[in-house]
Design an enzyme around this catalytic site. Structure first.
Site, short mmCIF file in Angstrom:
data_model
loop_
_atom_site.label_atom_id
_atom_site.label_comp_id
_atom_site.label_asym_id
_atom_site.label_seq_id
_atom_site.Cartn_x
_atom_site.Cartn_y
_atom_site.Cartn_z
N ARG A 109 -0.64 20.85 22.37
CA ARG A 109 -0.40 21.17 23.60
C ARG A 109 0.38 22.62 23.60
NH1 ARG A 109 0.51 15.24 25.23
NH2 ARG A 109 2.43 15.17 24.14
N PHE A 111 -9.15 13.69 31.33
CA PHE A 111 -8.39 12.42 30.73
C PHE A 111 -6.88 12.98 30.59
CE2 PHE A 111 -12.56 12.49 28.80
CZ PHE A 111 -12.97 11.35 29.20
N ASP A 153 -8.15 12.19 35.80
CA ASP A 153 -8.03 11.03 35.31
C ASP A 153 -8.58 9.87 35.95
OD1 ASP A 153 -6.37 10.10 32.84
OD2 ASP A 153 -6.18 8.48 34.33
N ASP A 204 -9.39 15.11 26.22
CA ASP A 204 -8.52 14.37 25.38
C ASP A 204 -8.51 12.96 25.62
OD1 ASP A 204 -6.45 13.36 23.81
OD2 ASP A 204 -4.85 13.97 25.53
N CYS A 231 -8.86 10.37 19.07
CA CYS A 231 -7.94 9.69 18.63
C CYS A 231 -8.32 8.43 17.80
CB CYS A 231 -6.72 9.26 19.80
SG CYS A 231 -7.32 8.26 21.05
#
Length: 412
Positions: free
Chosen positions: A226, A242, A264, A313, A353
């Site tokens: 970030r 997201f 989101d 993300d 991820c």
């Protein structure tokens, strides 16, 4: 505040032996920490599930000692490779001290992941620290029996470091616990406290909901990613997909972005992101909407919208090898859609991820997305998870976050 915690842990169980089939144990011999049920020839000594067992190969050579659980496909999770090592309080204290020493050196102790399971040689245990609050997740039967002792030792060490613990909350509500024969649990391990915690990261304030937020309440692993995004955002129009609690969006604003839209699908997350924007005085430049990113991106493209910076993300699209191909299609589509919205010379921050999505496969997916979007990409940086989430090279599960900062070029 901590008087309700079971500090003692469980009583020791009879130690036994696990004998591997001939030709099995290759992963363990290569440094891995797991023994699967189909690798085992026999179990001797009468150990109960959760007990410590010595793992022996077919020739009788000691391979390590760890927790037994015959209800799980991962039948043994290794704790040590030292022969005749007692898994006692002194052993556990050394493990905890090593965890704290690493975080103290790498990230500081204010808010960080203190214990990262197998990568810290405490298999199945995660402990995140948010200010004075610890959030623990226990996903293995053997480590669950020692949870009280480990938390006591951790709190004692943090007290000595000048970071006293005011409360402990457990988020062992992941469905994978059922594969260990364990019930799901979420709740206080200390006296109750306000579960909405305010932390500071990269100079920004964030509200962390340890009871209702995703995972343990916040994603500490992207901290430095970030920060890396900030320098690309001065004067920029930014889209953060997201957004979860708005962490990338607020870092973009802190980097001088002219406007930021965070998206989101969770109304709970959007509400929390809006509060975080207000906490930092960014409500005039940062707004959030509740929408499905896969639906929104084509609509923005149809409307002729463009952005200087787009952040992707997403949650893990795959949690098993069997769904990797489908996940690759999803990553390719969403990256293509994002690239179509970025002006010539603008930037894409994109990540996965999932440890099943290897760096090589993810790079190929991005390359194909760029071909589909008829643009070229220039890599500025490749990054991974914050160092409080260390990567154990013998444990593929511990290497999960892959993060690219890319420039999108159309007219070269």
């Amino acid at each position: 505040m901590l008087e309700a915690l079971n500090w003692k842990g469980a009583s020791p169980l009879q130690r036994g032996q696990v004998w591997l089939k001939k030709g099995e144990g290759r992963s363990v011999k290569a440094g891995g920490l797991w023994v699967y049920d189909n690798e085992i020839e026999r179990i001797t000594g009468g150990p109960e599930d959760g007990a410590i067992v010595d793992v022996m190969d077919s020739g009788g050579y000691f391979q390590g000692a760890g927790f037994l659980n015959t209800q799980s496909k991962i039948a043994v999770r290794l704790l040590t490779r030292k022969k005749e090592q007692e898994i006692d309080e002194d052993f556990l204290r050394k493990r905890i001290d090593a965890c704290v020493d690493l975080r103290k050196a790498a990230t500081g102790l204010e808010s960080c992941r203190l214990v990262f399971g197998e990568a810290d040689f405490l298999p199945g245990l995660t402990v995140d620290k948010y200010g004075g609050v610890l959030v623990v997740q226990s996903l293995a039967l053997g480590i669950d029996r020692l949870k009280g002792t480990l938390l006591r030792l951790l709190c004692q060490r943090l007290e000595r470091e000048g970071f006293p613990v005011s409360g402990v909350y457990e988020r062992s509500d992941a469905k994978v616990r059922r594969k260990e024969g364990m019930a799901l649990f979420s709740g206080f391990l200390s006296s109750p406290f306000e579960t909405k915690i305010q932390i500071e990261e990269n100079g920004l304030k964030f509200e962390v909901d340890v009871a209702e937020g995703q995972k343990t309440g916040y994603f500490l692993d992207q901290r430095f990613n970030r920060l890396a995004l900030r320098r690309l955002c001065r004067g920029a129009k930014v889209l953060d997909c997201f957004t979860h609690t708005g962490s990338f969006a607020l870092n973009a604003a802190a980097g001088g972005a002219a406007s930021v839209l965070g998206v989101d699908a969770s109304e709970l997350a959007v509400g929390q992101a809006e509060r975080n924007a207000a906490l930092n005085g960014f409500s005039d430049r940062v707004r959030f909407c509740c929408a499905d990113v896969f639906d929104l991106l084509p609509k923005l493209e149809a409307q002729g919208e463009t952005f200087d910076v787009v952040v992707l993300d997403p949650p893990a699209f795959t949690k098993s090898r069997s769904s990797v191909k489908a996940a690759a299609r999803g990553y390719r589509e969403i990256n293509r859609r994002a690239m179509a919205l970025i002006r010539d010379g603008g930037y894409l921050a994109t990540c996965t991820c999932s440890h099943f999505m290897t760096q090589e496969l993810f790079a190929e997916v991005i390359r194909l997305a760029a071909r589909d979007a008829r643009c070229r990409i220039r890599q500025l940086e490749f990054r991974t998870q914050s160092p409080d989430h260390p990567i154990l090279w013998a444990d593929a599960q511990s290497y999960y976050l892959k993060f690219y900062l890319l420039q999108i070029v159309r007219e070269a």
